[in-house]
Design an enzyme around this catalytic site. Structure first.
Site, PDB file in Angstrom:
ATOM      1  N   HIS A   6       4.838  10.305   6.777  1.00 21.93           N
ATOM      2  CA  HIS A   6       3.897  10.498   8.236  1.00 21.93           C
ATOM      3  C   HIS A   6       4.881   9.830   9.684  1.00 21.93           C
ATOM      4  CE1 HIS A   6      -1.085  10.071   6.898  1.00 21.93           C
ATOM      5  NE2 HIS A   6       0.146  11.708   6.268  1.00 21.93           N
ATOM      6  N   HIS A  36       1.182  -1.607   0.249  1.00 24.33           N
ATOM      7  CA  HIS A  36      -0.001   0.335   0.392  1.00 24.33           C
ATOM      8  C   HIS A  36       0.684   0.948   0.080  1.00 24.33           C
ATOM      9  CE1 HIS A  36      -3.704  -2.322   0.721  1.00 24.33           C
ATOM     10  NE2 HIS A  36      -2.837  -2.642   1.475  1.00 24.33           N
ATOM     11  N   THR A  40      -5.321   7.248   8.929  1.00 24.20           N
ATOM     12  CA  THR A  40      -5.652   6.950   7.618  1.00 24.20           C
ATOM     13  C   THR A  40      -5.767   5.651   6.592  1.00 24.20           C
ATOM     14  OG1 THR A  40      -3.852   7.714   6.928  1.00 24.20           O
ATOM     15  CG2 THR A  40      -4.673   9.485   7.590  1.00 24.20           C
ATOM     16  N   THR A  41      -5.723   5.036   7.078  1.00 21.39           N
ATOM     17  CA  THR A  41      -6.150   3.305   6.385  1.00 21.39           C
ATOM     18  C   THR A  41      -6.723   2.395   7.914  1.00 21.39           C
ATOM     19  OG1 THR A  41      -4.155   2.386   7.684  1.00 21.39           O
ATOM     20  CG2 THR A  41      -4.564   3.486   4.783  1.00 21.39           C
ATOM     21  N   HIS A  90       6.201   6.755   7.222  1.00 19.27           N
ATOM     22  CA  HIS A  90       5.944   5.917   5.704  1.00 19.27           C
ATOM     23  C   HIS A  90       5.062   7.399   4.736  1.00 19.27           C
ATOM     24  CE1 HIS A  90       2.152   6.200   8.733  1.00 19.27           C
ATOM     25  NE2 HIS A  90       1.412   6.447   6.996  1.00 19.27           N
ATOM     26  N   GLU A 109      -2.331  13.826   1.879  1.00 21.40           N
ATOM     27  CA  GLU A 109      -4.060  13.339   2.350  1.00 21.40           C
ATOM     28  C   GLU A 109      -4.515  14.294   3.271  1.00 21.40           C
ATOM     29  OE1 GLU A 109      -4.295   8.584   3.819  1.00 21.40           O
ATOM     30  OE2 GLU A 109      -2.550   9.734   4.696  1.00 21.40           O
ATOM     31  N   HIS A 115       2.532   8.957   1.598  1.00 23.53           N
ATOM     32  CA  HIS A 115       1.559   9.156   0.867  1.00 23.53           C
ATOM     33  C   HIS A 115       1.446   9.847  -0.443  1.00 23.53           C
ATOM     34  CE1 HIS A 115      -1.110   6.584   4.085  1.00 23.53           C
ATOM     35  NE2 HIS A 115       0.023   7.460   4.921  1.00 23.53           N
TER      36      HIS A 115
END
Length: 306
Positions: free
Chosen positions: A141, A89, A224-225, A116, A128, A118
């Site tokens: 993040h 992901h 957020t996941t 990680h 995000e 995004h």
């Protein structure tokens, strides 16, 4: 025997057809069975709760909080070798050294666990969180949990057990040399479960000196996941980190678990539902210092003229 096989295979077939796995919107297609962000609540009910992340931060609606003082960072300068992994992901790096944050109106110290990112497509929108509707190309993040916990699972049972620092990226015309090794390492983790050693990196190297660490926003939110657990104290820093378009493109060359290009790895912004977003006094302090210096300069000039 045939009946036994049918009894065994049926649940697997139903699982594939109902699409119990979550995915990002860029992975949703006519022939896919995963559930995109709009259906994440079907994967985990918490994804439909009222304190979800990310959000759009409307700067004019933020509230100044004098308690949001500068953070105290410990171990952020420590250089380490971390494992960079494509988890299907995103890409994630575990943090093997003691590094903590305190201050900033946090109730107690939090220790760094992993970081990680995004991103979008190349240098297109991909962060995000958004600021006044503006979506940056990428967002970092750095995930922390309260120092008293050993497992992140335990921290997530605490309504404020996790603290995440969020940093935006912007497109720059010059290369950010501090990210050269990171961008190079991405070539070794193109596929899911690919991992490599990211050598000689520190958390400070990722964010400094570009980010003004006194200007930030604070609100209570969630992961957020999925499972979207509402146990996160969010801190989103105002000033973005510069990367050139080629460095940003390196992230878009990765692949999802299903083999599709790993792009658009962000959850759309969620309703604020009455939550207050606070802003630090960093900007106010800088303005005050500027005004003070201007006053001193004016007074000095008047004195000389007299």
């Amino acid at each position: 025997m045939r009946c036994l096989l049918s009894a065994y295979l049926l649940p697997l077939i139903l699982h594939a057809c109902t699409g119990a796995d979550w995915c990002y919107q860029t992975q949703v297609s006519c022939d896919s069975h995963c559930k995109g962000p709009e259906k994440w609540r079907e994967v985990n009910a918490d994804c439909g709760k009222d304190r979800q992340s990310p959000i759009n931060i409307v700067t004019k609606q933020t509230k100044l909080d004098e308690r949001l003082t500068p953070f105290r960072f410990t171990g952020y300068q420590t250089v380490f070798d971390g494992t960079l992994k494509n988890n299907g992901h995103s890409v994630q790096v575990s943090i093997p050294v003691p590094a903590t944050i305190s201050g900033g109106n946090l109730a107690e110290p939090y220790k760094a666990v992993q970081f990680h990112l995004h991103w979008g497509i190349s240098s297109g929108p991909g962060s995000e969180h958004t600021i006044d509707g503006e979506q940056y190309p990428m967002e970092l993040h750095i995930v922390h949990m309260k120092q008293k916990y050993i497992r992140i699972e335990d921290a997530l049972k605490d309504p404020s057990g996790v603290a995440v620092l969020g940093f935006f990226y912007e497109v720059s015309s010059t290369t950010n040399r501090k990210y050269d090794l990171f961008a190079h390492a991405l070539r070794s983790v193109q596929n899911t479960n690919g991992n490599t050693t990211l050598r000689k990196i520190s958390l400070n190297q990722l964010i400094l000196p570009e980010v003004n660490m006194t200007n930030y926003y604070r609100y209570d939110g969630s992961l957020t996941t999925p499972g979207c657990t509402e146990a996160v104290v969010w801190t989103v820093f105002e000033k973005p980190i510069p990367l050139d378009s080629e460095q940003l493109q390196a992230f878009s060359s990765l692949k999802f678990r299903d083999g599709k290009p790993m792009v658009g790895t962000f959850r759309p912004v969620q309703p604020r539902n009455g939550r207050v977003v606070y802003r630090s006094s960093g900007g106010t302090l800088l303005v005050s210092v500027f005004l003070l210096m201007a006053s001193i300069s004016t007074a000095f000039t008047i004195t000389r003229l007299n």
